[in-house]
Design a protein around this motif. Sequence first.
Motif: not given
Length: 294
Positions: A60-61, A139-141, A156-160, A249-251
């Motif tokens: 994940t990170v 890897v997500r982040h 990823s730019a696909c992350e909302a 998520g990103c936020d």
Amino acid sequence: GAGGGDGGGGGGGDGGGEGTGSHDKSGGMASALPIWLEPVSVPKARAACVALGGRLDGVTVTSPNEDEVLAMAAAVRELRPELAHEQQSDVASPGTTTTGTAEEEGSERQSEAEAQDSWEASTVRAVRAAAATLVKAGVRHVLVTRGAAGVLWAHSACEASASPAADGVTFEGVTFSEWPALPVALVDTRGAGDSFVAGTVWGLLQHAHAAAPIHKAGDVGAADDGAHGGVAGGVIGDEPSVGVRVDLGCDALRRALRAGLECARLTLQSDGAVSEALCHQALRDAIFDDESRG
């Protein structure tokens, strides 16, 4: 700087790379649990990627420093040639100059400064390319700790995101954002990288929601129901542990990073590996104050 200690944070020492997960049949890692991979050192950063066959889908990170992220990316590219195009050519560090006349020395100093700037720019490009490789490997982040230069966050730019304008610059499907180190009256760098990780995890848990009790390992997968979350929990003896559903998520990570940077700052201003000033309220204030300014 508060982006991490000891040459860019992310930790050093003799412990193994920290993280858990199970391997899937493709050689990668599959887990419903959110996984934070802290590489610990350059050799172990590389070893972790080799052990996973270059497939980091279950991570994940990860929070490498600059040297560690370069080692991780190199290992992934060796194992997965389709990602090798991310590699940047090596750029040598500028060398020393010889003595000469005042005019010559002035010209040499200017040339050395220009070479230094070029080298630093090339290093930044290489680090970004390495982070992009890890994102494309699954890897997500990716949070690259860079000492006084702060943190480079790649995902990823696909992350909302509810605030896409705050995400940074997107290139070839990967979004990068720079998080500057907080001002600090430096006392000791020990523990700053670990404190950054701990503070960021703490920040993520502040927005966690209670999940169903976990009685056995198989219950974890059943409790995970979304691409942007995960369930953290475990079993102690025969007793179930109450899991928590974590927003990944990103936020949520953006808020959590504020706590991580503050945690590192307080540790850097302490002569201990963990600052006595660290407390829930100090980190909550850091998140609230930053959101108020933003």
